[in-house]
Design a protein around this motif. Sequence first.
Motif, PDB file in Angstrom:
ATOM      1  N   ILE A 167      75.022 -48.040 -41.795  1.00 56.13           N
ATOM      2  CA  ILE A 167      73.644 -47.647 -41.477  1.00 56.13           C
ATOM      3  C   ILE A 167      72.799 -48.878 -41.156  1.00 56.13           C
ATOM      4  O   ILE A 167      71.990 -48.881 -40.217  1.00 56.13           O
ATOM      5  CB  ILE A 167      73.032 -46.841 -42.633  1.00 56.13           C
ATOM      6  N   THR A 168      72.974 -49.941 -41.935  1.00 53.05           N
ATOM      7  CA  THR A 168      72.234 -51.184 -41.687  1.00 53.05           C
ATOM      8  C   THR A 168      72.549 -51.743 -40.306  1.00 53.05           C
ATOM      9  O   THR A 168      71.641 -52.128 -39.548  1.00 53.05           O
ATOM     10  CB  THR A 168      72.572 -52.233 -42.760  1.00 53.05           C
ATOM     11  N   LEU A 169      73.838 -51.778 -39.962  1.00 48.38           N
ATOM     12  CA  LEU A 169      74.248 -52.317 -38.666  1.00 48.38           C
ATOM     13  C   LEU A 169      73.684 -51.482 -37.521  1.00 48.38           C
ATOM     14  O   LEU A 169      73.172 -52.030 -36.527  1.00 48.38           O
ATOM     15  CB  LEU A 169      75.778 -52.355 -38.589  1.00 48.38           C
ATOM     16  N   VAL A 170      73.752 -50.170 -37.653  1.00 49.70           N
ATOM     17  CA  VAL A 170      73.208 -49.291 -36.611  1.00 49.70           C
ATOM     18  C   VAL A 170      71.706 -49.518 -36.462  1.00 49.70           C
ATOM     19  O   VAL A 170      71.172 -49.569 -35.349  1.00 49.70           O
ATOM     20  CB  VAL A 170      73.512 -47.817 -36.933  1.00 49.70           C
ATOM     21  N   ALA A 171      71.010 -49.670 -37.593  1.00 50.32           N
ATOM     22  CA  ALA A 171      69.563 -49.896 -37.545  1.00 50.32           C
ATOM     23  C   ALA A 171      69.231 -51.211 -36.839  1.00 50.32           C
ATOM     24  O   ALA A 171      68.296 -51.275 -36.028  1.00 50.32           O
ATOM     25  CB  ALA A 171      68.993 -49.903 -38.968  1.00 50.32           C
ATOM     26  N   VAL A 172      69.994 -52.265 -37.127  1.00 50.92           N
ATOM     27  CA  VAL A 172      69.772 -53.559 -36.473  1.00 50.92           C
ATOM     28  C   VAL A 172      69.889 -53.420 -34.957  1.00 50.92           C
ATOM     29  O   VAL A 172      69.033 -53.891 -34.194  1.00 50.92           O
ATOM     30  CB  VAL A 172      70.786 -54.607 -36.990  1.00 50.92           C
ATOM     31  N   ALA A 329      63.219 -62.953 -56.775  1.00 49.74           N
ATOM     32  CA  ALA A 329      64.064 -61.971 -57.463  1.00 49.74           C
ATOM     33  C   ALA A 329      64.221 -60.706 -56.637  1.00 49.74           C
ATOM     34  O   ALA A 329      65.292 -60.081 -56.628  1.00 49.74           O
ATOM     35  CB  ALA A 329      63.459 -61.638 -58.828  1.00 49.74           C
ATOM     36  N   LEU A 330      63.161 -60.319 -55.934  1.00 45.05           N
ATOM     37  CA  LEU A 330      63.230 -59.126 -55.087  1.00 45.05           C
ATOM     38  C   LEU A 330      64.295 -59.293 -53.999  1.00 45.05           C
ATOM     39  O   LEU A 330      65.094 -58.382 -53.753  1.00 45.05           O
ATOM     40  CB  LEU A 330      61.857 -58.865 -54.462  1.00 45.05           C
ATOM     41  N   PHE A 331      64.320 -60.434 -53.363  1.00 45.98           N
ATOM     42  CA  PHE A 331      65.314 -60.649 -52.308  1.00 45.98           C
ATOM     43  C   PHE A 331      66.733 -60.727 -52.863  1.00 45.98           C
ATOM     44  O   PHE A 331      67.699 -60.386 -52.178  1.00 45.98           O
ATOM     45  CB  PHE A 331      64.978 -61.907 -51.507  1.00 45.98           C
ATOM     46  N   ASN A 332      66.859 -61.168 -54.103  1.00 46.04           N
ATOM     47  CA  ASN A 332      68.190 -61.235 -54.711  1.00 46.04           C
ATOM     48  C   ASN A 332      68.743 -59.856 -55.058  1.00 46.04           C
ATOM     49  O   ASN A 332      69.918 -59.744 -55.434  1.00 46.04           O
ATOM     50  CB  ASN A 332      68.155 -62.111 -55.968  1.00 46.04           C
ATOM     51  N   THR A 333      67.929 -58.814 -54.960  1.00 47.51           N
ATOM     52  CA  THR A 333      68.422 -57.462 -55.256  1.00 47.51           C
ATOM     53  C   THR A 333      69.079 -56.812 -54.041  1.00 47.51           C
ATOM     54  O   THR A 333      69.598 -55.693 -54.150  1.00 47.51           O
ATOM     55  CB  THR A 333      67.270 -56.552 -55.730  1.00 47.51           C
ATOM     56  N   ILE A 334      69.055 -57.466 -52.880  1.00 47.18           N
ATOM     57  CA  ILE A 334      69.660 -56.864 -51.684  1.00 47.18           C
ATOM     58  C   ILE A 334      71.146 -56.649 -51.921  1.00 47.18           C
ATOM     59  O   ILE A 334      71.879 -57.596 -52.208  1.00 47.18           O
ATOM     60  CB  ILE A 334      69.445 -57.764 -50.459  1.00 47.18           C
ATOM     61  N   PRO A 335      71.627 -55.422 -51.819  1.00 49.44           N
ATOM     62  CA  PRO A 335      73.027 -55.127 -52.144  1.00 49.44           C
ATOM     63  C   PRO A 335      74.011 -55.592 -51.082  1.00 49.44           C
ATOM     64  O   PRO A 335      73.638 -55.893 -49.938  1.00 49.44           O
ATOM     65  CB  PRO A 335      73.055 -53.604 -52.287  1.00 49.44           C
ATOM     66  N   ALA A 336      75.281 -55.634 -51.471  1.00 54.94           N
ATOM     67  CA  ALA A 336      76.335 -56.165 -50.598  1.00 54.94           C
ATOM     68  C   ALA A 336      76.443 -55.396 -49.291  1.00 54.94           C
ATOM     69  O   ALA A 336      76.668 -55.996 -48.230  1.00 54.94           O
ATOM     70  CB  ALA A 336      77.674 -56.141 -51.333  1.00 54.94           C
ATOM     71  N   GLY A 337      76.291 -54.087 -49.329  1.00 60.59           N
ATOM     72  CA  GLY A 337      76.421 -53.292 -48.110  1.00 60.59           C
ATOM     73  C   GLY A 337      75.391 -53.657 -47.066  1.00 60.59           C
ATOM     74  O   GLY A 337      75.692 -53.718 -45.862  1.00 60.59           O
ATOM     75  N   VAL A 338      74.158 -53.894 -47.502  1.00 65.83           N
ATOM     76  CA  VAL A 338      73.096 -54.283 -46.568  1.00 65.83           C
ATOM     77  C   VAL A 338      73.428 -55.638 -45.944  1.00 65.83           C
ATOM     78  O   VAL A 338      73.305 -55.833 -44.730  1.00 65.83           O
ATOM     79  CB  VAL A 338      71.737 -54.341 -47.297  1.00 65.83           C
ATOM     80  N   LEU A 339      73.868 -56.570 -46.782  1.00 66.66           N
ATOM     81  CA  LEU A 339      74.241 -57.885 -46.270  1.00 66.66           C
ATOM     82  C   LEU A 339      75.432 -57.786 -45.320  1.00 66.66           C
ATOM     83  O   LEU A 339      75.472 -58.457 -44.279  1.00 66.66           O
ATOM     84  CB  LEU A 339      74.573 -58.829 -47.429  1.00 66.66           C
ATOM     85  N   GLY A 340      76.391 -56.940 -45.656  1.00 65.75           N
ATOM     86  CA  GLY A 340      77.566 -56.783 -44.806  1.00 65.75           C
ATOM     87  C   GLY A 340      77.206 -56.249 -43.430  1.00 65.75           C
ATOM     88  O   GLY A 340      77.708 -56.742 -42.409  1.00 65.75           O
ATOM     89  N   GLY A 341      76.341 -55.251 -43.383  1.00 68.64           N
ATOM     90  CA  GLY A 341      75.936 -54.695 -42.094  1.00 68.64           C
ATOM     91  C   GLY A 341      75.152 -55.695 -41.272  1.00 68.64           C
ATOM     92  O   GLY A 341      75.399 -55.853 -40.064  1.00 68.64           O
ATOM     93  N   ALA A 342      74.207 -56.392 -41.916  1.00 68.62           N
ATOM     94  CA  ALA A 342      73.382 -57.362 -41.189  1.00 68.62           C
ATOM     95  C   ALA A 342      74.203 -58.541 -40.696  1.00 68.62           C
ATOM     96  O   ALA A 342      74.043 -59.001 -39.558  1.00 68.62           O
ATOM     97  CB  ALA A 342      72.242 -57.856 -42.078  1.00 68.62           C
ATOM     98  N   THR A 343      75.115 -59.030 -41.542  1.00 68.16           N
ATOM     99  CA  THR A 343      75.881 -60.220 -41.151  1.00 68.16           C
ATOM    100  C   THR A 343      76.985 -59.909 -40.147  1.00 68.16           C
ATOM    101  O   THR A 343      77.430 -60.806 -39.431  1.00 68.16           O
ATOM    102  CB  THR A 343      76.487 -60.910 -42.383  1.00 68.16           C
ATOM    103  N   THR A 344      77.417 -58.662 -40.072  1.00 71.32           N
ATOM    104  CA  THR A 344      78.357 -58.302 -39.004  1.00 71.32           C
ATOM    105  C   THR A 344      77.721 -58.602 -37.651  1.00 71.32           C
ATOM    106  O   THR A 344      78.364 -59.142 -36.743  1.00 71.32           O
ATOM    107  CB  THR A 344      78.742 -56.815 -39.087  1.00 71.32           C
TER     108      THR A 344
END
Length: 439
Positions: A167-172, A329-344
Amino acid sequence: MPLWTLHGNGRTVAPGAVVKPGERLNWPATIAIGAQHVVAMFGATFLVPILTGFPVSTTLLFSGVGTILFLLVTRNKLPSYLGSSFAFIAPVTAATASEGMGTALAGIVAVGVLLAIVGVVVQFAGIEWVDRFMPPVVAGAIVALIGFNLAPAAWGNVQKQPLTAAITLVAVILFSVLFRGFLGRISIFLGVVVGYIVAGFQNQIDWKAVNDAAWVGLPEFHIANFTAPGTWAAIAMFLPVVLVLIAENVGHVRAVATMTDPSVNEQTGKALIADGVSTVIAGTFGGSGTTTYGENIGVMAATRVYSTAAYWVAGFVAILLALSPKIGALFNTIPAGVLGGATTALYGLIGIIGIKIWIDNRVDFSRPVNQYTGAVALVIAIANFTMGWGDFQLNGIVLGAAAALLIYHGGNAIARWRKTGADDGGPIPAVGPLGGDPE
């Protein structure tokens, strides 16, 4: 004499005109544009510490400090924001995993020192030798291999939360094609916001650290460690990053000079020195390495405001944000899935920027030297070839960058000696109109 002269009436920019680095609009408009520069850099700058495990607030602090330092060194003649460089992600990740954060910081410091030295040489000897040492086919290969080397890291995060990542990747991608102008340029940031909301609905976010963090406080500092046993071997992984930072800084200066005044090119050496010193300071105390930011060039192109006054505002705003542990601290809560989609998307885009360097400079890939310079370097980096002697290990980025330089310069020397025609013959000549539908 004031630092900036008022442009026109201070409120508007006439069609075809630009606000030059030594000019400014009225202060309310300048502050608003400065805040816009913070938004533009934020989406990329916060991702680097998130991906490498560095404190977000510390990175923001030194990006603000680095920006102000850059303006001082270039004597207010070159508008630029110094944000986190993505070129550091691969070596920092590898060094942190094997030796710890202190060693990774030592690598960042080493890059900064070398970049500053290059800046001093450029200031006195000119930029031409850099172009000869790192021509477009080599520069493009090194930038591309750093991005593609990170592909396994993106896949690792995607596997943890596949739906959120998708979903993150599609949104990007959607934001990049749906919006024009500024919103289109921050598509990765907007995609992360969408992914974060989706992750929240799936209970993938842990808010405890945010609730416990104070609203105001100093960032978390770490000190570079040059005494750890594996530090000097790890530093070798960082050296190719210097070539990327040179390319980014030179490209930034040329872009601003093209849009404002050719005399801005005279600041190239100072820009390299400033970025080098900023990277040294950041690395010494726990921040990510810095570079001039293309995102902010986009803002300048859109607003036609190249005033350095706006960057003073942006630098101080970043410092103020860094003094809130709760934001970090707020930015450190970003979950792995969001990072995975964005970094793809993000890591792939780093690779594509390298390929764009080839296209923009019309590299002739019918020549064997150019073919093998790109081909061998990319395969070494993507597969992450390694070579070592005891504790001294070289990874795919180092070996790929070394291969690009050796193949290009060595291959050209041999081909020209033998007159085989395999050498780099320069850019392909343009034949007819470039692009568009055939007539």
